[in-house]
Design an enzyme around this catalytic site. Structure first.
Site, mmCIF file in Angstrom:
data_model
loop_
_atom_site.group_PDB
_atom_site.id
_atom_site.type_symbol
_atom_site.label_atom_id
_atom_site.label_comp_id
_atom_site.label_asym_id
_atom_site.label_seq_id
_atom_site.Cartn_x
_atom_site.Cartn_y
_atom_site.Cartn_z
ATOM 1 N N TYR A 114 0.814 2.517 29.016
ATOM 2 C CA TYR A 114 1.766 1.521 28.534
ATOM 3 C C TYR A 114 3.175 1.842 29.027
ATOM 4 C CZ TYR A 114 -1.926 0.062 25.268
ATOM 5 O OH TYR A 114 -3.079 -0.369 24.704
ATOM 6 N N TYR B 12 6.151 0.317 9.519
ATOM 7 C CA TYR B 12 5.477 1.536 9.072
ATOM 8 C C TYR B 12 6.492 2.654 8.793
ATOM 9 C CZ TYR B 12 2.940 5.925 9.494
ATOM 10 O OH TYR B 12 2.466 7.197 9.298
ATOM 11 N N ASN C 237 0.822 -1.225 0.000
ATOM 12 C CA ASN C 237 0.000 0.000 0.000
ATOM 13 C C ASN C 237 0.850 1.267 0.000
ATOM 14 O OD1 ASN C 237 -2.295 -1.502 0.015
ATOM 15 N ND2 ASN C 237 -2.761 -1.197 2.178
HETATM 16 N N1 UDP Z 1 -0.341 5.048 25.093
HETATM 17 C C1 UDP Z 1 -0.769 4.563 26.320
HETATM 18 N N2 UDP Z 1 -1.988 3.955 26.377
HETATM 19 C C2 UDP Z 1 -2.778 3.784 25.280
HETATM 20 C C3 UDP Z 1 -2.334 4.288 24.033
HETATM 21 C C4 UDP Z 1 -1.092 4.918 23.980
HETATM 22 O O1 UDP Z 1 -0.080 4.675 27.344
HETATM 23 O O2 UDP Z 1 -3.869 3.214 25.410
HETATM 24 C C5 UDP Z 1 0.975 5.733 25.025
HETATM 25 C C6 UDP Z 1 1.953 5.122 24.033
HETATM 26 O O3 UDP Z 1 2.727 4.127 24.659
HETATM 27 C C7 UDP Z 1 2.789 6.346 23.626
HETATM 28 C C8 UDP Z 1 1.812 7.520 23.761
HETATM 29 O O4 UDP Z 1 0.739 7.042 24.572
HETATM 30 O O5 UDP Z 1 3.828 6.536 24.557
HETATM 31 C C9 UDP Z 1 1.258 7.979 22.427
HETATM 32 O O6 UDP Z 1 0.797 6.842 21.723
HETATM 33 P P1 UDP Z 1 -0.053 6.957 20.394
HETATM 34 O O7 UDP Z 1 -0.422 5.573 19.971
HETATM 35 O O8 UDP Z 1 -1.152 7.943 20.584
HETATM 36 O O9 UDP Z 1 0.949 7.611 19.348
HETATM 37 P P2 UDP Z 1 2.434 7.169 18.882
HETATM 38 O O10 UDP Z 1 3.377 7.939 19.749
HETATM 39 O O11 UDP Z 1 2.548 5.695 19.018
HETATM 40 O O12 UDP Z 1 2.483 7.637 17.462
#
Ligand code: UDP
Length: 322
Positions: free
Chosen positions: A208, A141, A92
């Site tokens: 997380y 990605y 894609n």
């Molecule tokens: N995060 C979290 N809980 C969730 C989703 C995300 O603690 O349910 C954390 C994730 O580990 C990262 C931050 O929030 O440190 C932002 O994550 P997101 O997926 O929004 O964006 P990314 O930084 O991955 O593009």
């Protein structure tokens, strides 16, 4: 001149369509609606439901609408999925963009604004992150976006393509006045998940990882309002229309907030004390990602106006409770 927005029914794409219309551009949206939404495209904007790999349809569209520039969002963009289904991402994103670029070349369309990502940096060695820092994506990605950046550079050198590649940090928030906002299925992003929890649509929000080397142990990110991101695409088009050279820019607010800080601010703004649970780290998450956006501020005079955490959360909360 008409601007073709691939992926214009998606989250950042649809906000960019709004900004293009506001600044007087003619716009057509090209989207296969695999993850985008028809409702996110204004009714008076043509919506072509097709895949970027469909060269026949794309050729017809580029010619019929007399397209002069393409803003290219159409892509698969889930980091986790990219690790388990790499073929989908290379097909894609990489093959799709190659097909798009070749079709543009055949039709004499020479300008592209490309939707890239901070994921091209991987785990950075220092902050804030500047465009010169090493490019070492840690997920599929990010690797596909980096391959495309290389492809754009090579096409620009060999042919007469001109492009601007925009490396987004964490897009968030929603259009002022409502109508469109973030709506992914499944939703994986922190801010919409927090607000869905506050709204009672989820039982709790998981943090997380609480053992990162940051002040409160949770990951730090640079949240940038989607309307500020959208405005940068309009400036990038202006740069290209004026004969500007190929460029790569970071797009972030240049301020970092921890997951814990975002949760606290969301509790304050919503007035709701929703449940929060500490969970394990999510694989592939760098501890800190904060942009330097000095280059685009200086060269294109980009100024973020909506990107305080307060405004981001308030606009996203209006959208969540619409
Ligand atoms: N995060 C979290 N809980 C969730 C989703 C995300 O603690 O349910 C954390 C994730 O580990 C990262 C931050 O929030 O440190 C932002 O994550 P997101 O997926 O929004 O964006 P990314 O930084 O991955 O593009």
């Amino acid at each position: 001149m008409t601007v073709l927005v691939t992926g214009g029914a998606g989250y950042i794409g649809s906000h960019t369509v709004q900004e293009l219309l506001k600044t007087g551009h003619k716009v057509a949206v090209y989207d296969n609606l695999s993850t985008g939404h028809g409702w996110a495209v204004p009714q008076d904007v043509p919506l072509i439901k097709a895949d970027i790999a469909d060269r026949l349809v794309l050729t017809e569209v580029l010619r019929n609408y007399e397209v002069e520039a393409v803003v290219h969002f159409a892509a698969s963009s889930l980091v986790g999925e990219s690790m388990t289904q790499p073929a989908k991402y290379y097909r894609n994103n990489v093959a799709g963009t190659l097909s798009l670029l070749e079709t543009m070349q055949e039709c004499g369309v020479k300008q592209m604004v490309f939707s890239s990502t901070a994921a091209v940096y991987g785990e950075p060695e220092a902050w804030p992150i500047t465009e010169e820092m090493p490019l070492a994506p840690t997920n599929v990605y990010g690797r596909t976006k980096l391959v495309i950046e290389g492809m754009l550079k090579d096409f620009a050198a060999a042919y007469d393509l001109r492009y601007v590649s925009l490396r987004y940090f964490n897009a968030a928030g929603a259009l002022a006045g409502g109508g469109i906002g973030e709506d992914h299925n499944p939703e994986t992003h922190l801010i919409p998940l927090i607000l869905q929890t506050a709204h009672g649509r989820r039982p709790q929000i998981d943090i997380y990882g609480t053992d990162y080397p940051t002040a409160d142990g949770t990951c730090v990110r640079d949240y940038i309002h989607v309307t500020d991101l959208a405005a940068a695409h309009v400036l990038a088009l202006k740069h290209l229309a004026g004969g500007g050279a190929p460029k790569v820019y970071n797009l972030g607010s240049e301020t970092g907030f921890s997951v814990q800080e975002v949760i606290e601010k969301a509790k304050e703004i919503t007035g709701i004390d929703f449940p929060v649970r500490e969970a394990a780290r999510r694989s592939g998450d760098p501890a800190v990602l904060v942009a330097s956006a000095a280059r685009i501020r200086q060269e294109l005079d980009w100024k973020p106006v909506y990107s305080s955490l307060d405004r981001i959360l308030r606009s996203a909360w209006v959208w969540e409770t619409r």
